[in-house]
Structures are given as C-alpha cells and as structure tokens.
Design an enzyme around this catalytic site. Structure first.
Site, mmCIF file in Angstrom:
data_model
loop_
_atom_site.group_PDB
_atom_site.id
_atom_site.type_symbol
_atom_site.label_atom_id
_atom_site.label_comp_id
_atom_site.label_asym_id
_atom_site.label_seq_id
_atom_site.Cartn_x
_atom_site.Cartn_y
_atom_site.Cartn_z
ATOM 1 N N ASP A 111 -37.473 -8.165 36.267
ATOM 2 C CA ASP A 111 -38.169 -9.433 36.495
ATOM 3 C C ASP A 111 -39.469 -9.234 37.272
ATOM 4 O OD1 ASP A 111 -36.009 -10.682 35.289
ATOM 5 O OD2 ASP A 111 -34.988 -11.048 37.194
ATOM 6 N N LYS A 112 -40.164 -10.327 37.482
ATOM 7 C CA LYS A 112 -41.401 -10.337 38.257
ATOM 8 C C LYS A 112 -41.169 -9.769 39.653
ATOM 9 C CE LYS A 112 -44.698 -13.576 40.338
ATOM 10 N NZ LYS A 112 -45.057 -15.003 40.511
#
Length: 425
Positions: free
Chosen positions: A119-120
């Site tokens: 993820d980010k």
C-alpha cells in the site's frame, strides 16, 4: 530496334541516378541522418525494437525499497498523478536495455507480476517480481544505475517459463515497526518517548497476537468484503512481537506476521485493534466478535511502519529447486544486502518520519473516536440505537477531554469530530 531499347534504358538509369544524387540518397542512407542514427536503424527491426541474439528469459528480481512518498507498489498505467514503485522500476528496465519501450507501456508483454501489492507508504526488504527480459551483461548494475538509491535490485534468479511470482508464493512475512509508547495505557502510563515497554505488557501483547494465528474470517479487517465471502477467510501461520530496542532515544518494537496471503489494510487493522485493546480503549472480547458476521469498528494503524520482509516459495523449491536446471528461490547470499538496505533506508525513514511527523502519536489520538461496541448497537432497533448513542455521547466526550493535554488546541476540533461521527452513524 533492340539497340534503341538498350540506349533508352541507359538514359533512364542515368537520369534516375542523377535524381537520387541531387536528393541526397547514397546507397540507402539518408544524407540528413548521422551515422549513429543509420547504424541504429540497421540494428533495429521494422517496429523499432533492437535485434537480439538472445531470446527473452523468465527471471525473478529481489527488490528492496522505502515506500515513503510513493502511492504503493503497483503501477497505475495512464495516471501520472500518483507515483508508484513500479513506475521507477519499469523506467529503469527500459533505460538499461532489458526490455523494449513498448513493454514498459504494456507490462503484460513482459509477463510482469509482483508477489505482493504493498500500500501507500509501505516499504519492502524482500519483494519479488517475475518478468521476461533480455539477459544483458551486468544486468543488475545497469538496472540499479537508473534507480534512485531508495530502490534497489538485490538479486536475480532464472525461473521456469510459466512462473508467476504471485501465484507461486506460499506465504508472505511482514513486520510492523512502531514506537512502544503505542502500548502505554491510556489512563496511567506515559504517552511519550520516555515510555519503556515492560516485560508484563510485552507478554500480554504476544498473548493477544497469538489469538490471530490460524484461520479466521477477516472481513472486518479490510474494505468491501462481506462475512459470507470465502476470500475473507485467511490463514495466519505466526504472529509475535520481538524484544524492544532504542533508537535515537525512542524505544521501538517490531511485530512480525507470516500468512499465506493478506487483504488490503489487513495487517494495519490487526495492529490497530491490538493497540486499541492494550491501551484500554477496547475489550479483549472484541477480537472474537471481529471474526463473526457482525460489523465491528476496527481502527487502521498508519502505513509508515509496515514492511514486506520476505516471501516464501517452498512448494516451487521442492519441485524445481533441485532439478539441475533451476535454482531454488533462496536469498541467503543476498541477506547481507537486505540487512544493509534496512539499516540504511527503511529503519531511518520510519524513525525520522515518526519524530518529525508523529504519525503514530496523531493516530493514537483518534482511538477514542472509535466505537468498539458498534456490534451491540446493530443488534437492537433503530430507536434504541439512537438512544444508546445519545446516552453515551456525553461520557465519551468527557473522557476524551480528560485524555487530551490541558490547553490542547486539538480538544475542540477532536470533540466536534467525535460528535459528528457518532450522530451520523
């Protein structure tokens, strides 16, 4: 008559040669192209791709990267707004001559697959991607020369032609690094850098983490998954917290988790619920309820401390690792490089970001806004639910005001947000 035809042909040929000379044509080369351009065209096919004596081969690359400043691992083709790790990787592959440019535009042409879609803001010390490339000389050095220092290719191995790094992966190991003050009790423990994790609290943390082991329905630990969906059931092989350590005056701990696969935000929510229980915001019984059919409000810990540590290919290694043609996917020789990358890029980024941006401290201040009794509200009628919310609202706001430091500028805004959040449920 025949002599006249031959004479006419000679005249026509002379006129054509004169026309080509005046237009700059010299035996197939254009006068306006320099020799380097002409040589490049001779090396290229009709589609502009270089002619290669060696065919493309399926390989895997061992990657390490710091995810800060990136919107995850997976590339979003056609969107330049959100930069990803794969954007930089594909650019380096093209510039180093491993793949043609059109393969960079359509990653399916090189059979590209990543083992885990981080993820980010999430980092990796042992990400593995599979793809087809030209095995050029000094391939690792050339790829890394076109990558920023916080993204490194640490290893390369040949694999079978049909290998897919995502489908062939048996398990994935992540770790989550967090300051230990996240485990300080909300009522009586110090909530800052001076906090030190006691042996008793560490033992309790590991007792709670052990509850995650086995197969459970994690529909409350991701988004857009219902309790009846089979894909929400995930198998956790192991989860534990290591002994704490001090860096730059702040104590940290590392939680490790190994599972077959994980859903979006699953690990961050597993850590978030653990912290909420240890700090005293949620009862231990919420763990069992979270695996049931009812919806449970599970907080999501920051992405900063999450790192993909390694991926596992036991079944592939058993079948192909000793067949005499392929190497086992074991990265023991690269372990020193992995450790060095973590020490140089991952740990310092987590520590410095936590110090300056206080992502964990800010997230901890939102825990009182979560309603860990939401399941009970769902079980009663709508009128009773509104009444229960109204009755508990004053007590929860008072508790939040007491928890925040005196004179805190965040008091009013946080309490207003809490009221709106509860009334909109």
């Amino acid at each position: 008559m025949a002599g006249d035809v031959r004479a006419a042909a000679l005249v026509s040929a002379a006129l054509e040669q004169d026309r080509k000379a005046r237009s700059g044509w010299r035996g197939g080369a254009r006068a306006w192209e320099d020799p380097e351009q002409q040589a490049k065209k001779r090396r290229s096919g009709p589609d502009g791709e270089p002619h290669r004596k060696l065919p493309k081969r399926k390989i895997v690359l061992l990657m390490a990267y710091s995810g800060k400043g990136y919107h995850g691992m997976q590339r979003n083709v056609g969107s330049s707004q959100f930069k990803t790790i794969e954007d930089d990787l594909v650019s380096a592959l093209v510039q180093s001559g491993c793949i043609p440019e059109n393969h960079g535009e359509d990653m399916r042409k090189m059979s590209f697959q990543r083992c885990a879609r981080t993820d980010k803001g999430v980092s990796a010390a042992g990400q593995v991607v599979s793809l087809k490339v030209w095995l050029i000389d000094d391939i690792l050095e050339k790829i890394n020369s076109h990558l920023p220092p916080h993204i490194r290719i640490l290893g390369l191995k040949r694999v079978t032609g049909g290998f897919n790094s995502k489908n062939k992966c048996d398990a994935r190991t992540y770790f989550y690094m967090l300051p230990t003050f996240a485990f300080a009790h909300k009522d009586h423990d110090v909530q800052d850098e001076s906090y030190r994790l006691s042996a008793e609290t560490l033992q309790r943390v590991n007792g709670l983490l052990a509850c995650y082991k086995g197969t459970h329905n994690f529909h409350n630990f991701t988004s857009q998954k219902g309790p009846q969906e089979a894909s929400a059931r995930r198998y956790i092989l192991d989860m534990f917290c290591e002994e704490p350590f001090v860096r730059e005056g702040m104590e940290f701990a590392v939680i490790k988790v190994k599972g077959q696969s994980f859903m979006t935000h699953q690990i961050r929510k597993m850590v978030g619920l653990l912290v909420a229980i240890v700090k005293g915001y949620a009862p231990e019984s919420v763990l069992e309820r979270s695996w049931g059919d009812a919806k449970v409000d599970v907080p999501k810990a920051p992405g900063l401390g999450l790192v993909l540590e390694r991926v596992h290919f036991e079944k592939y290694n058993q079948r192909f690792g000793n067949d005499g043609l392929h190497e086992p996917l074991d990265w023991t020789r690269e372990e020193a490089g992995v450790t060095a990358f973590k020490e140089q890029h991952i740990y310092p980024t987590i520590i410095s970001t936590e110090r300056h941006e206080r992502s964990m401290a800010q997230w901890l201040s939102t825990l009182p806004m979560h309603d860990f009794n939401a399941t009970a509200h769902m079980a009663v009628g709508a009128g009773t639910k509104v009444g229960a919310v109204a009755m508990g609202l004053e007590a929860r706001v008072r508790g939040l005001l007491q928890a925040l430091p005196l004179g805190s500028s965040a008091k009013l805004l946080t309490c207003c947000a809490l009221v709106l959040c509860l009334l909109c449920r």
